[in-house]
Design a protein around this motif. Structure first.
Motif, PDB file in Angstrom:
ATOM      1  N   VAL A 148     -54.329  30.014  36.332  1.00  0.00           N
ATOM      2  CA  VAL A 148     -53.732  31.349  36.272  1.00  0.00           C
ATOM      3  C   VAL A 148     -54.224  32.098  35.035  1.00  0.00           C
ATOM      4  CG1 VAL A 148     -51.589  32.673  36.217  1.00  0.00           C
ATOM      5  CG2 VAL A 148     -51.671  30.494  37.455  1.00  0.00           C
ATOM      6  N   TYR A 149     -54.620  33.349  35.253  1.00  0.00           N
ATOM      7  CA  TYR A 149     -54.992  34.246  34.157  1.00  0.00           C
ATOM      8  C   TYR A 149     -53.966  35.384  34.139  1.00  0.00           C
ATOM      9  CZ  TYR A 149     -59.424  31.745  34.181  1.00  0.00           C
ATOM     10  OH  TYR A 149     -60.394  30.761  34.123  1.00  0.00           O
ATOM     11  N   THR A 150     -53.137  35.395  33.108  1.00  0.00           N
ATOM     12  CA  THR A 150     -52.049  36.366  33.028  1.00  0.00           C
ATOM     13  C   THR A 150     -52.420  37.518  32.103  1.00  0.00           C
ATOM     14  OG1 THR A 150     -50.397  34.632  33.402  1.00  0.00           O
ATOM     15  CG2 THR A 150     -49.621  36.709  32.466  1.00  0.00           C
ATOM     16  N   PHE A 151     -52.474  38.719  32.677  1.00  0.00           N
ATOM     17  CA  PHE A 151     -52.729  39.932  31.901  1.00  0.00           C
ATOM     18  C   PHE A 151     -51.382  40.581  31.584  1.00  0.00           C
ATOM     19  CE2 PHE A 151     -56.650  39.182  34.171  1.00  0.00           C
ATOM     20  CZ  PHE A 151     -57.646  39.569  33.290  1.00  0.00           C
ATOM     21  N   LEU A 152     -51.070  40.713  30.312  1.00  0.00           N
ATOM     22  CA  LEU A 152     -49.813  41.341  29.910  1.00  0.00           C
ATOM     23  C   LEU A 152     -49.891  42.842  30.181  1.00  0.00           C
ATOM     24  CD1 LEU A 152     -49.291  39.377  26.582  1.00  0.00           C
ATOM     25  CD2 LEU A 152     -48.052  39.052  28.746  1.00  0.00           C
ATOM     26  N   PHE A 153     -48.956  43.326  30.996  1.00  0.00           N
ATOM     27  CA  PHE A 153     -48.992  44.703  31.487  1.00  0.00           C
ATOM     28  C   PHE A 153     -47.577  45.285  31.425  1.00  0.00           C
ATOM     29  CE2 PHE A 153     -49.378  47.314  35.652  1.00  0.00           C
ATOM     30  CZ  PHE A 153     -49.665  48.476  34.953  1.00  0.00           C
ATOM     31  N   PRO A 154     -47.085  45.595  30.227  1.00  0.00           N
ATOM     32  CA  PRO A 154     -45.716  46.109  30.092  1.00  0.00           C
ATOM     33  C   PRO A 154     -45.575  47.517  30.657  1.00  0.00           C
ATOM     34  CG  PRO A 154     -46.860  46.225  27.988  1.00  0.00           C
ATOM     35  CD  PRO A 154     -47.774  45.483  28.926  1.00  0.00           C
ATOM     36  N   LEU A 155     -44.528  47.711  31.448  1.00  0.00           N
ATOM     37  CA  LEU A 155     -44.235  49.023  32.022  1.00  0.00           C
ATOM     38  C   LEU A 155     -43.140  49.671  31.168  1.00  0.00           C
ATOM     39  CD1 LEU A 155     -44.168  48.020  35.806  1.00  0.00           C
ATOM     40  CD2 LEU A 155     -46.084  48.946  34.487  1.00  0.00           C
ATOM     41  N   GLU A 156     -43.561  50.328  30.110  1.00  0.00           N
ATOM     42  CA  GLU A 156     -42.606  50.852  29.135  1.00  0.00           C
ATOM     43  C   GLU A 156     -41.705  51.944  29.698  1.00  0.00           C
ATOM     44  OE1 GLU A 156     -44.118  50.963  24.836  1.00  0.00           O
ATOM     45  OE2 GLU A 156     -45.954  51.222  26.019  1.00  0.00           O
ATOM     46  N   SER A 157     -42.154  52.625  30.743  1.00  0.00           N
ATOM     47  CA  SER A 157     -41.348  53.714  31.298  1.00  0.00           C
ATOM     48  C   SER A 157     -40.044  53.202  31.901  1.00  0.00           C
ATOM     49  CB  SER A 157     -42.142  54.473  32.360  1.00  0.00           C
ATOM     50  OG  SER A 157     -42.508  53.603  33.427  1.00  0.00           O
ATOM     51  N   ILE A 158     -40.040  51.955  32.368  1.00  0.00           N
ATOM     52  CA  ILE A 158     -38.814  51.389  32.947  1.00  0.00           C
ATOM     53  C   ILE A 158     -38.287  50.206  32.142  1.00  0.00           C
ATOM     54  CG2 ILE A 158     -39.250  52.177  35.297  1.00  0.00           C
ATOM     55  CD1 ILE A 158     -40.392  49.463  35.962  1.00  0.00           C
ATOM     56  N   HIS A 159     -39.137  49.630  31.293  1.00  0.00           N
ATOM     57  CA  HIS A 159     -38.729  48.498  30.448  1.00  0.00           C
ATOM     58  C   HIS A 159     -39.125  48.807  29.004  1.00  0.00           C
ATOM     59  CE1 HIS A 159     -39.395  46.024  34.351  1.00  0.00           C
ATOM     60  NE2 HIS A 159     -38.135  46.392  34.259  1.00  0.00           N
ATOM     61  N   PRO A 160     -38.290  49.535  28.271  1.00  0.00           N
ATOM     62  CA  PRO A 160     -38.645  49.997  26.921  1.00  0.00           C
ATOM     63  C   PRO A 160     -39.002  48.885  25.939  1.00  0.00           C
ATOM     64  CG  PRO A 160     -36.694  51.138  27.736  1.00  0.00           C
ATOM     65  CD  PRO A 160     -36.971  50.029  28.699  1.00  0.00           C
ATOM     66  N   ASP A 161     -38.445  47.693  26.133  1.00  0.00           N
ATOM     67  CA  ASP A 161     -38.707  46.602  25.192  1.00  0.00           C
ATOM     68  C   ASP A 161     -39.860  45.704  25.631  1.00  0.00           C
ATOM     69  OD1 ASP A 161     -36.555  47.432  23.605  1.00  0.00           O
ATOM     70  OD2 ASP A 161     -35.127  46.243  24.783  1.00  0.00           O
TER      71      ASP A 161
END
Length: 245
Positions: A148-161
């Motif tokens: 598994v290759y996991t790319f960190l992709f935070p969706l700040e618009s719905i998950h501010p932290d």
């Protein structure tokens, strides 16, 4: 009647004649159809025009999307073509084909690698606060033979932290352990203080058409948006159509 129902009825009505008009092979008239479509929709990028499984109807590939038109290229159908005999969504299969990702274009150095190096490959775009991503992590723990290759992709618009958590994961000494600690155990890590690939990952996701999490990429480049419901369904999807999916 919905547009999708209309296309299904059309497919049923030409079931016998459509076989001779199946996708693939030479299509001398497709060039003219493409020109007609471009004249009707100036400014639209028309990647390709192909014969569809329905006689007299043409598939118009516009970037990552598909529409259908007739030989005049004046009217368009937006929806999916279904084959009731095989219960297959033919449009979904075509979308999977045209949106395939080349693994050569994936910057794996920007991902967290886990699992055996010789295992079946799976790329995942994940948000540390995404509940569906957490469900996927539980599923993947049941598949120890997958690389598994996991790319960190935070969706700040719905998950501010999410970005702060993603930075903490990337800056940890053991990134995969930190990922599991945060997503499966709810552990709070110290704020990271290092250079991260997060901005590049966000740009990559946009380029690939991945706009939500989790986003999965199979060994053959197919994309899945969302998490499968079980390890068995994920394994079948990884194997691909016609191989147990």
């Amino acid at each position: 009647m919905t547009m999708k129902q209309a296309i299904m009825i059309a497919a049923l009505s030409v079931a016998d004649g459509g076989a001779a008009f199946a996708q693939g092979g030479k299509c001398p008239e497709c060039k003219d159809v493409r020109q007609a479509v471009m004249a009707t929709l100036p400014g639209t990028t028309v990647t390709a025009v192909n014969r569809s499984p329905i006689a007299g109807v043409y598939e118009v590939v516009m970037g990552r999307n598909i529409a259908y038109t007739d030989k005049r290229g004046k009217l368009f159908l937006m929806g999916h073509i279904y084959d009731p005999a095989t219960r297959r969504d033919l449009t979904a299969n075509r979308l999977a084909d045209i949106n395939r990702v080349s693994w050569k274009d994936l910057p794996l150095r920007d991902a967290i690698a886990s699992g055996p190096k010789d295992g079946m490959r799976l790329a995942v775009f994940t948000d540390p606060e995404c509940p569906y991503c957490k469900h996927l992590e539980k599923i993947m723990k049941e598949m120890p033979k997958v690389r598994v290759y996991t790319f960190l992709f935070p969706l700040e618009s719905i998950h501010p932290d999410a970005r702060a958590k993603a930075e903490s994961i990337w800056c940890a000494k053991d990134r995969h352990k930190a990922l599991l600690d945060v997503m499966l155990n709810g552990k709070q890590l110290k704020r990271g203080a290092c250079a991260t690939p997060i901005d590049r990952n966000i740009q990559l996701a946009a380029k690939l058409g991945i706009n939500g999490t989790p986003g999965l990429i199979a060994p053959d480049g197919r994309i899945m948006q969302g998490a499968p419901d079980s390890a068995a369904s994920l394994a079948a999807w990884l194997r691909g159509p016609g191989k147990g999916q």
